[in-house]
Design an enzyme around this catalytic site. Sequence first.
Site, PDB file in Angstrom:
ATOM      1  N   ARG A  55      -5.168 -11.030  -6.304  1.00 48.19           N
ATOM      2  CA  ARG A  55      -6.290 -10.668  -5.437  1.00 48.19           C
ATOM      3  C   ARG A  55      -7.541 -11.203  -6.125  1.00 48.19           C
ATOM      4  NH1 ARG A  55      -3.145  -5.878  -5.821  1.00 48.19           N
ATOM      5  NH2 ARG A  55      -2.321  -5.234  -3.788  1.00 48.19           N
ATOM      6  N   LYS A  80      -5.728  -1.703  -6.890  1.00 46.48           N
ATOM      7  CA  LYS A  80      -5.368  -1.015  -5.648  1.00 46.48           C
ATOM      8  C   LYS A  80      -4.057  -0.249  -5.787  1.00 46.48           C
ATOM      9  CE  LYS A  80      -6.596  -2.884  -1.721  1.00 46.48           C
ATOM     10  NZ  LYS A  80      -6.632  -3.794  -0.559  1.00 46.48           N
ATOM     11  N   HIS A 148      -7.711 -14.529  -0.421  1.00 44.99           N
ATOM     12  CA  HIS A 148      -6.503 -13.751  -0.157  1.00 44.99           C
ATOM     13  C   HIS A 148      -5.405 -14.594   0.499  1.00 44.99           C
ATOM     14  CE1 HIS A 148      -4.975  -9.706  -0.698  1.00 44.99           C
ATOM     15  NE2 HIS A 148      -4.304  -9.837   0.437  1.00 44.99           N
ATOM     16  N   ARG A 151      -2.895 -15.505  -2.069  1.00 46.94           N
ATOM     17  CA  ARG A 151      -1.948 -14.416  -2.354  1.00 46.94           C
ATOM     18  C   ARG A 151      -0.845 -14.386  -1.293  1.00 46.94           C
ATOM     19  NH1 ARG A 151      -0.956  -9.635  -5.056  1.00 46.94           N
ATOM     20  NH2 ARG A 151      -0.405  -7.808  -3.803  1.00 46.94           N
ATOM     21  N   HIS A 174       3.448  -4.873  -5.232  1.00 47.34           N
ATOM     22  CA  HIS A 174       3.415  -3.930  -4.110  1.00 47.34           C
ATOM     23  C   HIS A 174       4.181  -2.660  -4.467  1.00 47.34           C
ATOM     24  CE1 HIS A 174       3.031  -7.487  -1.069  1.00 47.34           C
ATOM     25  NE2 HIS A 174       1.857  -7.118  -1.527  1.00 47.34           N
ATOM     26  N   TYR A 183       6.672 -11.252   4.497  1.00 47.56           N
ATOM     27  CA  TYR A 183       6.961 -12.574   3.948  1.00 47.56           C
ATOM     28  C   TYR A 183       8.409 -12.967   4.187  1.00 47.56           C
ATOM     29  CZ  TYR A 183       2.620 -11.492   1.530  1.00 47.56           C
ATOM     30  OH  TYR A 183       1.333 -11.141   1.242  1.00 47.56           O
TER      31      TYR A 183
END
Length: 196
Positions: A55, A80, A148, A151, A174, A183
């Site tokens: 990020r 995050k 982004h 990413r 994640h 994805y």
Amino acid sequence: MARTTKTATLQVVDDRKKNFLTEAEINKFFDAARKGRHGVRDHAMALMTFRHGLRVSELIGVRIKDVELNSSHLHVRRLKGSLSTNQPVAGDELRAIKAWLRVREERPDARSPYLFLSERGGPLTRQAIGLLFRAIGRRAGLADVHPHMLRHSTGFYLANKGYDTRLIQDYLGHKNISHTIIYTRTAASRFEGLWR
């Protein structure tokens, strides 16, 4: 999602913009990054952003101590609430980082703990990276590239190479696999060989 009917055929029109770059577009982006005013730095940043699925806040937060040159690893400090990891640094990326460090050592602000510095010597900002990546994208002939996208490009690249969803989830940090499934669900490689 907007749906329109034309004669007897149903056409599906997706109003969302494409939010990733293909492998060919990524390579164009890297080439264009090299050609800028700060090409050594910009190329290293673009390569690291893509290779590690960073990020923008994670990119500007990379510190020199996070890069282990001897073992070719990068400590990726995810934000995050994501999971931080140590990831390998490939040969071309390691060369790009070392080239930037040589340039960086000659600067009066070389004592900063941050790996990437602005022209004025401070850490880069999110806005500066956004403007920079858009400019690189324009030089590469690509429409509206934002940080982004790189990413997302990492996730799609890994999925198209056939990597497992859990591996991609861990690599991108994640916590929730639902953020990763997009994805693998849309990976072109899933559909190859259907009509043989």
